[in-house]
Write an enzyme that holds these catalytic residues in place. Sequence first.
Site, PDB file in Angstrom:
ATOM      1  CG  PHE A 150      -0.267   0.176   2.476  1.00 19.15           C
ATOM      2  CD1 PHE A 150       0.204   1.604   2.851  1.00 19.15           C
ATOM      3  CD2 PHE A 150       0.121  -0.786   3.189  1.00 19.15           C
ATOM      4  CE1 PHE A 150       0.769   1.849   4.221  1.00 19.15           C
ATOM      5  CE2 PHE A 150       0.926  -0.662   4.744  1.00 19.15           C
ATOM      6  CZ  PHE A 150       1.079   0.682   5.098  1.00 19.15           C
ATOM      7  CE  LYS A 174      -3.149  -8.698  -3.905  1.00 17.55           C
ATOM      8  NZ  LYS A 174      -3.775  -7.663  -2.748  1.00 17.55           N
ATOM      9  CD  GLU A 177      -5.793  -5.696   0.752  1.00 16.14           C
ATOM     10  OE1 GLU A 177      -5.913  -6.204   2.128  1.00 16.14           O
ATOM     11  OE2 GLU A 177      -5.118  -5.873  -0.124  1.00 16.14           O
ATOM     12  CB  SER A 227       5.435  -7.393   6.145  1.00 19.45           C
ATOM     13  OG  SER A 227       4.715  -8.471   6.085  1.00 19.45           O
ATOM     14  CB  CYS A 282      10.762  -1.112   2.803  1.00 15.28           C
ATOM     15  SG  CYS A 282      11.591  -0.513   1.335  1.00 15.28           S
ATOM     16  CD  GLU A 383       9.161  -2.911   8.040  1.00 12.92           C
ATOM     17  OE1 GLU A 383       9.696  -2.151   6.863  1.00 12.92           O
ATOM     18  OE2 GLU A 383       8.717  -3.986   7.624  1.00 12.92           O
TER      19      GLU A 383
END
Length: 500
Positions: A150, A174, A177, A227, A282, A383
């Site tokens: 995201f 993909k 969402e 992740s 990240c 994280e």
Amino acid sequence: MTKTVHHWIGGKTVEGTSGNFGPVTDPATGEVTTQVAFASAEEVDQAVAIAKAAYATWGTSSLAQRTTVLFKFRALLDANRDAIAELITAEHGKVHSDALGEVARGLEIVDLACGITTQLKGELSTQVSSRVDVASIRQPLGVVAGITPFNFPAMVPMWMFPLAIACGNTFILKPSEKDPSASMKIAELLAEAGLPEGVFTVLHGDKVAVDGLLAHPDVAAVSFVGSTPIARHIHTTASANGKRVQALGGAKNHMLVLPDADLDAAADAAVSAAYGSAGERCMAISAVVAVGAIGDELVEKIRERAEKIKIGPGNDPASEMGPLITAAHRDKVASYVKGAAAQGSTVVLDGSDYTVDGFENGHWIGLSLLDHVPTTADAYRDEIFGPVLCVLRAETYEEGLALINASPFGNGTAIFTRDGGAARRFQLEVEAGMVGVNVPIPVPVGYHSFGGWKDSLFGDHHIYGNDGTHFYTRGKVVTTRWPDPADGPSGVDLGFPTSR
């Protein structure tokens, strides 16, 4: 009325048929503005079948045809920067300038893909034996998939699909969402640029869609950014199904500040790298390691700068940091700050209860700064993916380096120093895939590859750059022997003198 985002299959919008939808919120208001269709297993099969059929012609198309489409797409993408950035801000929450920067970094990879012809050149050795030549060539894989996060709904997909389709593959995206609209806008621009139907697909969904792609026999490769636990699952599952995988995981990026560093520059860098994009990246610096006696002064300089950051809606030009993506994520990030003192940290700034007037239902959090953080604290070990900066102390360079190398993550790191020798040692000795020297966020340019070490990367290939081209192609070696025309059968005259 709530907008519905459907799939992009076969060069057009296709309504979802599963009956399952997910909510998309405006992070600044907390209001559900959109619903996104979730694909069923049957819809995954349909999308893959269409992509496979498209590969039959796209995979054998000329490089000139592919790059012509990509050049047109690049022009359209450039012209629609603001429109894409507005979609990102509306669904992700990041400020408009951050969203524009995201599109610009994605454009770098489109530029690289436009020049793919030089990267796909093969090799030729002649006369390896009498009248024998050997050639090495690279060919596309087929249908490949990208599963993206995201935090960069435009940039990370563009780290993948431009190179994939330039190499001759068809690509199924993909996206997250949580912010799906940017990917649909990109699909429309690709179609406008002349990309044939079925070459690029957007399939929205949850675990059903992901697992369907990981298990599908006609998907040859999977790229992932997210992740570490999910990256490990993606790598294990897709590899077990015979697929090529590059899965980029989480990070805990350290910035080592030596006693000789320019502390004002280091503080500026720490604030921008830790709190930019609300820490949801990240490559954020989430841990500063202060060496020697500079720690107190450095922390004070960071605090002074952090307190001046303007937090507000991403579409407000005055805002420097927006909200977090969801209320649940905001609450999780806040929990690390609320529990920090009990685990031994000194809380210098606590942004866990921050709100914005007039937008009280938004997913707001302020900037947090934790000092003297022990390596056993949750705020250091995990994280956080939010605007929380941990400061740790070390007496020497060696102690700071050992602390960094002990982390299970190895994505990015940086050193701030005026000493070239110390910087050179650090770049060779630190266990991380991307290193900055007086550069806090060392994201490589498009023609160098992005990727970490240890629990930050699963798979053998980094993303984009030369590694990206190699990931989306496979090598083939052709050994050829032709008889000399002069040795042809008697009675056949090719105009060559005989060798007898």
